[in-house]
Design a protein around this motif. Structure first.
Motif, PDB file in Angstrom:
ATOM      1  N   VAL A   1      65.958  41.809  63.923  1.00  0.00           N
ATOM      2  CA  VAL A   1      65.120  40.472  65.179  1.00  0.00           C
ATOM      3  C   VAL A   1      65.220  39.256  64.249  1.00  0.00           C
ATOM      4  O   VAL A   1      66.020  39.404  63.065  1.00  0.00           O
ATOM      5  N   GLU A   2      64.492  38.504  64.513  1.00  0.00           N
ATOM      6  CA  GLU A   2      64.822  37.232  64.299  1.00  0.00           C
ATOM      7  C   GLU A   2      63.367  36.565  63.690  1.00  0.00           C
ATOM      8  O   GLU A   2      62.584  36.456  64.276  1.00  0.00           O
ATOM      9  N   LEU A   3      63.161  36.275  62.248  1.00  0.00           N
ATOM     10  CA  LEU A   3      62.238  35.889  61.850  1.00  0.00           C
ATOM     11  C   LEU A   3      62.025  34.985  60.699  1.00  0.00           C
ATOM     12  O   LEU A   3      61.781  33.260  61.861  1.00  0.00           O
ATOM     13  N   LEU A   4      62.725  34.100  59.744  1.00  0.00           N
ATOM     14  CA  LEU A   4      62.789  32.809  60.117  1.00  0.00           C
ATOM     15  C   LEU A   4      64.838  32.073  60.505  1.00  0.00           C
ATOM     16  O   LEU A   4      65.330  32.835  59.922  1.00  0.00           O
ATOM     17  N   SER A   5      63.927  31.075  61.328  1.00  0.00           N
ATOM     18  CA  SER A   5      65.068  30.459  62.241  1.00  0.00           C
ATOM     19  C   SER A   5      65.132  29.363  62.168  1.00  0.00           C
ATOM     20  O   SER A   5      64.143  28.500  61.974  1.00  0.00           O
ATOM     21  N   GLU A   6      66.499  28.156  62.529  1.00  0.00           N
ATOM     22  CA  GLU A   6      65.943  27.229  62.475  1.00  0.00           C
ATOM     23  C   GLU A   6      65.479  26.876  63.587  1.00  0.00           C
ATOM     24  O   GLU A   6      65.060  25.590  63.419  1.00  0.00           O
ATOM     25  N   ALA A   7      65.294  27.592  64.925  1.00  0.00           N
ATOM     26  CA  ALA A   7      64.679  27.362  66.246  1.00  0.00           C
ATOM     27  C   ALA A   7      63.447  27.295  66.141  1.00  0.00           C
ATOM     28  O   ALA A   7      62.444  26.409  66.293  1.00  0.00           O
ATOM     29  N   LYS A   8      62.715  28.547  65.196  1.00  0.00           N
ATOM     30  CA  LYS A   8      61.548  28.860  65.302  1.00  0.00           C
ATOM     31  C   LYS A   8      60.966  28.328  64.209  1.00  0.00           C
ATOM     32  O   LYS A   8      59.114  27.706  64.001  1.00  0.00           O
TER      33      LYS A   8
END
Lengths: 237, 237
Positions: free
Chosen positions: B182-189
């Motif tokens: 999964v993606e947790l911390l990201s540039e997008a969110k």
């Protein structure tokens, strides 16, 4: 409160013991506030806007700034008006840590077990549900001895943080005793807490903001009737 | 710590992000302490004696006095040594209340939803489990903007209470990204939190006490293998 201080508004349902904590802290500091009564059934726009994360009362609005979560609000009141009334938190860091520890224990661990008594149907289930409740009461009775050091309150001579946290459960405990035919605070099990509860509930900063046990019994019966009508037999998440 | 100060002992498992909070606070205050490594499998006599209520690490023992619950310990350290290092809690009561609010949100509401991702089997279930996690991350991203006021940390120029509370989840978030795809911390969110996480993890008071993501992945895989072997498919209470 000085004339120039921003106004205090408290959003609170009548039934919330958490809201009563804030009322007691405001009373200790002799702070005037506007009480905005929230419905127990619907949440106002102002409540939803002021506490978008938890959507729960109490919310204290100080000027334009909303504050949420009862124990955090009580600390805020004590820190914002340190020289009014008496100090709510102990001055000693270890005693502060101890008060915070037991207050968190009450909210996160012990009181949730009290509420489960109401969902335990039948003698055997009720007996089982009482085990963690009684264990918690024994711990809190012991904590009272250590914190009060022979004085009237957890906070010593004055009502403190832990008195407010625990004290606002007392009328609910009495309501549960009636509703569930159990014994919670008693001379046999919790002599010190039993005596403390009376002293706490009759304190000038407390007695006018507490609910009567009968009101809580009636309120709980109304909620229970709704659950029964809806076929709900276990605690909603 | 002055020569005459009572000794500090910290009971901690290597894997506990809660114990790491205490290590960071002790580092900020440049306090020496004896680290007593607790096993992740068995609880020592000293731990059970020092924290009989929750039976959990971390426990900080200051002289003879045990302190439990990570955030309470961090506040204790800040209050006991106010003039060492920098202040961990903000000085303004409203900012203090805000930091306490979000720290409690992380521990009681948000991080428990992160842990549930690991129990969501299949794409659909995982997607559903991610909903409250992402909602929480959006709230925390917004809170970062408000608390940091354009500076590097929730606490402004310095690592504060909320940095410690949230920052110790970061390596666990990375481990969950690997373990659960999964993606947790990201540039997008969460662009602000992503940048903050790097700054936090490389801070001198933090970097030497954090666990490596790989250690946490391996540790979680070991625990998962035990659960699978025991036929456990839902989170233990």
């Amino acid at each position: 409160m000085a004339e120039s201080d921003p106004k205090l508004k408290l959003l609170a349902t009548w039934a919330s013991m958490y809201a009563i904590r804030v009322k007691i802290a405001l009373n200790i500091k002799s702070l005037e506030y506007e009480l905005i009564e929230e419905s127990t059934e619907f949440k106002s726009e102002l409540l939803l806007k002021s506490n978008p994360v938890h959507k729960k009362n109490p919310v204290l609005i100080h000027g334009e700034k909303p504050l949420c979560e009862s124990l955090i609000i009580v600390e805020y009141i004590d820190e914002t008006w340190p020289s009014r009334g008496h100090a709510i938190l102990p001055s000693d860091p270890y005693e502060r840590a101890t008060a915070r520890f037991w207050a968190a224990y009450i909210d996160e661990k012990w009181f949730p077990t009290v509420k489960l008594i109401g969902w335990a149907y039948g003698e055997e289930a009720r007996k089982e549900a009482m085990v963690p409740v009684d264990e918690g009461l024994a711990l809190l009775e012991e904590a009272f001895g250590k914190c009060s050091k022979g004085k009237s309150f957890f906070g010593g001579d004055q009502i403190g943080f832990l008195d407010i946290a625990m004290g606002t459960t007392v009328r609910w405990l009495k309501a549960f005793e009636i509703l569930c035919d159990v014994e919670l605070l008693s001379e046999a099990k919790t002599p010190a807490l039993l005596k403390w509860a009376d002293t706490f509930c009759s304190h000038p900063a407390v007695k006018h903001v507490l609910n009567e046990t009968e009101q809580l019994v009636e309120f709980t019966n109304q909620i229970a009737a709704k659950f029964i009508a809806a076929g709900v037999t276990s605690p909603p998440k």
